[in-house]
Write an enzyme that holds these catalytic residues in place. Structure first.
Site, short mmCIF file in Angstrom:
data_model
loop_
_atom_site.label_atom_id
_atom_site.label_comp_id
_atom_site.label_asym_id
_atom_site.label_seq_id
_atom_site.Cartn_x
_atom_site.Cartn_y
_atom_site.Cartn_z
N LYS A 50 0.83 -1.21 0.00
CA LYS A 50 0.00 0.00 0.00
C LYS A 50 0.87 1.27 0.00
CE LYS A 50 -3.51 -2.82 0.52
NZ LYS A 50 -2.84 -4.12 0.71
N TYR A 256 -11.96 -15.35 2.00
CA TYR A 256 -10.90 -14.38 2.25
C TYR A 256 -10.49 -14.44 3.73
CZ TYR A 256 -8.80 -9.82 3.23
OH TYR A 256 -7.97 -8.82 3.65
N TYR A 282 -2.90 -13.25 2.80
CA TYR A 282 -2.47 -12.88 1.44
C TYR A 282 -1.27 -13.70 0.96
CZ TYR A 282 -5.08 -8.48 2.24
OH TYR A 282 -6.03 -7.54 2.49
C1 LIG Z 1 -3.48 -5.44 0.18
C2 LIG Z 1 -2.57 -6.61 0.17
C3 LIG Z 1 -2.53 -7.52 -0.91
C4 LIG Z 1 -3.45 -7.42 -2.09
O1 LIG Z 1 -3.16 -6.34 -2.94
P1 LIG Z 1 -4.33 -5.75 -3.83
O2 LIG Z 1 -3.73 -4.61 -4.56
O3 LIG Z 1 -5.41 -5.36 -2.89
O4 LIG Z 1 -4.80 -6.83 -4.76
C5 LIG Z 1 -1.64 -8.57 -0.87
N1 LIG Z 1 -0.82 -8.75 0.19
C6 LIG Z 1 -0.82 -7.90 1.24
C7 LIG Z 1 0.09 -8.17 2.37
C8 LIG Z 1 -1.69 -6.81 1.27
O5 LIG Z 1 -1.69 -5.99 2.32
#
Ligand SMILES: *Cc1c(COP(=O)(O)O)cnc(C)c1O
Length: 326
Positions: A50, A256, A282
């Site tokens: 981010k 999720y 993730y």
């Molecule tokens: C937000 C996030 C993702 C996913 O990225 P997107 O751009 O939302 O698809 C993957 N891994 C981590 C650790 C994240 O914080």
């Protein structure tokens, strides 16, 4: 605007590190596996993908005169967060650790909201904006993952060019990239950026998104839309081809945020072989995809594959029950 002309406010320490995962590569006995470590890309909280997206939003935020946005301490702005209950994971510390704790430490006005997972724009978000305005503030809205923001994909379009520079410096070529996909601007930005790079160099690469949303069709549509939009923003000058989109759903599990056996196996491999920590929401899922694709030969032995490690480690404390002590 061409990519180098789009204003960027540096929030990262510079190019994120590349790391050859030698022990993992040896263990899988297939392609060579490297990681590009967005989890250690900067000094804001614990870094992560981010931060890189926000580098391209900040010039617009500052120009707008806003005084309130999501993730703001570093800029001296106020922050109002809507933190939804995306994960039905019942742990007594769930709403006390991870990003919720970090937000509180950084002085955000954080409101927990019971609504569940959705990668789109929500009413709770619109309501937070109204409330800030009614209190006399000037909010700058950033939707989940910054993905639906018009500049949300630019950070990872630029990532493609950063990879190309590092390849020259290190003397390696990545023919395949594996990335986790949920709200999509990370993967979508890469698709647009690597398309621009391909048009310059003639070299095609495979960008494999591993879905962690468990809402595959919705995510695929959002991926294509954001990638096409980002391609326009960076003036790619052509439409993206169907073969430039690869989004695989086999490692998301049913929900999720809920790890499955392949997630756990991959998290364990990364941690035990490389001391590389991944989270169960993730990165454990995208690493699981990479492990199976390399093991099964879908990513061939001759490949050099780049795993985009996007961060996420602060979440692991809420999942302590996955590693019960004896
Ligand atoms: C937000 C996030 C993702 C996913 O990225 P997107 O751009 O939302 O698809 C993957 N891994 C981590 C650790 C994240 O914080």
């Amino acid at each position: 605007m061409r990519l180098p002309e789009i204003p960027r406010y540096p929030l990262t320490f510079g190019p994120s590190p590349l790391q050859h995962l030698r022990r993992l590569s040896e263990h899988l006995a297939g392609a060579q596996v490297w990681a590009k470590r967005e989890d250690v890309n900067g000094g804001l909280a614990f870094g992560g993908n981010k931060i890189r997206k926000l580098e391209y939003l900040v010039p617009d935020i500052l120009a707008s005169g806003a005084d309130t946005l999501a993730v703001a301490a570093h800029l001296g702005l106020r922050c109002r967060l809507v933190q939804e209950k995306w994960v039905p994971w019942d742990d007594p510390v769930n709403d006390k650790v991870g990003n919720i704790l970090l937000s509180r430490m950084m002085g955000a006005d954080s409101r927990l909201d019971d609504r569940g997972f959705d990668i789109g724009i929500r009413d709770s978000w619109k309501q937070a904006l109204r409330e800030v305005e009614e209190a006399g503030g000037a909010p700058y809205p950033i939707p989940a993952g910054a993905s639906e923001h018009p500049l949300g994909g630019v950070g990872f379009a630029n990532w493609a060019f950063e990879v190309a520079e590092q390849e020259k410096a290190v003397g390696v070529h990545f023919d395949t990239v594996v990335v986790c996909t949920v709200t999509c601007s990370t993967h979508a930005g890469m698709v647009a950026g690597f398309a621009a790079l391909e048009d310059l160099t003639g070299v095609r690469r495979r960008i494999i998104g591993i879905d962690a949303s468990a809402t595959l069709e919705k995510t695929r549509a959002q991926l294509e839309r954001i990638a096409r939009h980002t391609a326009e923003v960076i003036e790619l000058g052509r439409d993206l081809r169907d073969d430039e989109f690869e989004l695989l759903g086999d490692w998301a599990g049913d929900l999720y945020g809920i790890p499955v056996e392949s997630t756990m196996d991959a998290m364990r491999l990364g941690a035990e072989l490389e001391a590389m920590i991944t989270d169960p929401v993730y990165e454990g899922k995208s690493l699981a995809g990479l492990v199976d694709l390399v093991r099964g030969g879908d990513i061939p032995r001759s490949s050099t594959v780049l795993y985009a490690h996007l961060g996420g480690q602060p979440a692991v404390n809420a999942y302590h029950s996955l590693w019960p002590g004896s």
